[in-house]
Design a protein around this motif. Sequence first.
Motif, PDB file in Angstrom:
ATOM      1  N   UNK A   1     -54.468 -14.427  34.756  1.00 51.64           N
ATOM      2  CA  UNK A   1     -54.730 -15.772  34.253  1.00 51.64           C
ATOM      3  C   UNK A   1     -54.565 -15.956  32.757  1.00 51.64           C
ATOM      4  N   UNK A   2     -54.209 -14.903  32.029  1.00 52.42           N
ATOM      5  CA  UNK A   2     -54.069 -15.037  30.577  1.00 52.42           C
ATOM      6  C   UNK A   2     -52.936 -15.994  30.199  1.00 52.42           C
ATOM      7  N   UNK A   3     -51.918 -16.101  31.046  1.00 55.73           N
ATOM      8  CA  UNK A   3     -50.810 -17.014  30.734  1.00 55.73           C
ATOM      9  C   UNK A   3     -51.309 -18.444  30.597  1.00 55.73           C
ATOM     10  N   UNK A   4     -52.281 -18.814  31.415  1.00 50.00           N
ATOM     11  CA  UNK A   4     -52.827 -20.170  31.331  1.00 50.00           C
ATOM     12  C   UNK A   4     -53.526 -20.392  29.994  1.00 50.00           C
ATOM     13  N   UNK A   5     -54.294 -19.410  29.548  1.00 50.68           N
ATOM     14  CA  UNK A   5     -54.974 -19.522  28.254  1.00 50.68           C
ATOM     15  C   UNK A   5     -53.969 -19.613  27.107  1.00 50.68           C
ATOM     16  N   UNK A   6     -52.935 -18.776  27.171  1.00 52.63           N
ATOM     17  CA  UNK A   6     -51.922 -18.786  26.113  1.00 52.63           C
ATOM     18  C   UNK A   6     -51.150 -20.101  26.093  1.00 52.63           C
ATOM     19  N   UNK A   7     -50.786 -20.590  27.253  1.00 54.76           N
ATOM     20  CA  UNK A   7     -50.042 -21.843  27.342  1.00 54.76           C
ATOM     21  C   UNK A   7     -50.882 -23.015  26.846  1.00 54.76           C
ATOM     22  N   UNK A   8     -52.131 -23.053  27.249  1.00 53.60           N
ATOM     23  CA  UNK A   8     -52.992 -24.142  26.789  1.00 53.60           C
ATOM     24  C   UNK A   8     -53.231 -24.069  25.287  1.00 53.60           C
ATOM     25  N   UNK A   9     -53.363 -22.870  24.751  1.00 54.31           N
ATOM     26  CA  UNK A   9     -53.566 -22.728  23.303  1.00 54.31           C
ATOM     27  C   UNK A   9     -52.338 -23.184  22.530  1.00 54.31           C
ATOM     28  N   UNK A  10     -51.150 -22.776  22.976  1.00 55.53           N
ATOM     29  CA  UNK A  10     -49.941 -23.187  22.256  1.00 55.53           C
ATOM     30  C   UNK A  10     -49.721 -24.690  22.376  1.00 55.53           C
ATOM     31  N   UNK A  11     -50.053 -25.264  23.523  1.00 56.23           N
ATOM     32  CA  UNK A  11     -49.963 -26.716  23.702  1.00 56.23           C
ATOM     33  C   UNK A  11     -50.910 -27.417  22.736  1.00 56.23           C
TER      34      UNK A  11
END
Length: 88
Positions: free
Chosen positions: A43-53
């Motif tokens: 699930x780290x991809x979701x955290x990274x994607x939301x942070x970059x967004x």
Amino acid sequence: MAYYNGEIVGVIQPVVFKGCEKNGLMEGTIHYIGVIPKFRGKGFINDLLLRSTRVLQELGVWRIFADTDVENIPMRNAFEKAGYEINK
């Protein structure tokens, strides 16, 4: 970089395009996003994607453009989960 328990789990590279302004707002992209192999599927991809967004939104972009290979289903799913429009 993103960390979990002191280890790097992934990196993001949000980028703002110059020359693509619309109504005084810039256009952005998620140029690179990646999770270290041993942390994939957690699930780290979701955290990274939301942070970059969020970083790009805070800069005031009018649109965030991101793409991935059509066969990269996990990344496509992450974009869709984050609310990105998927063009097929």
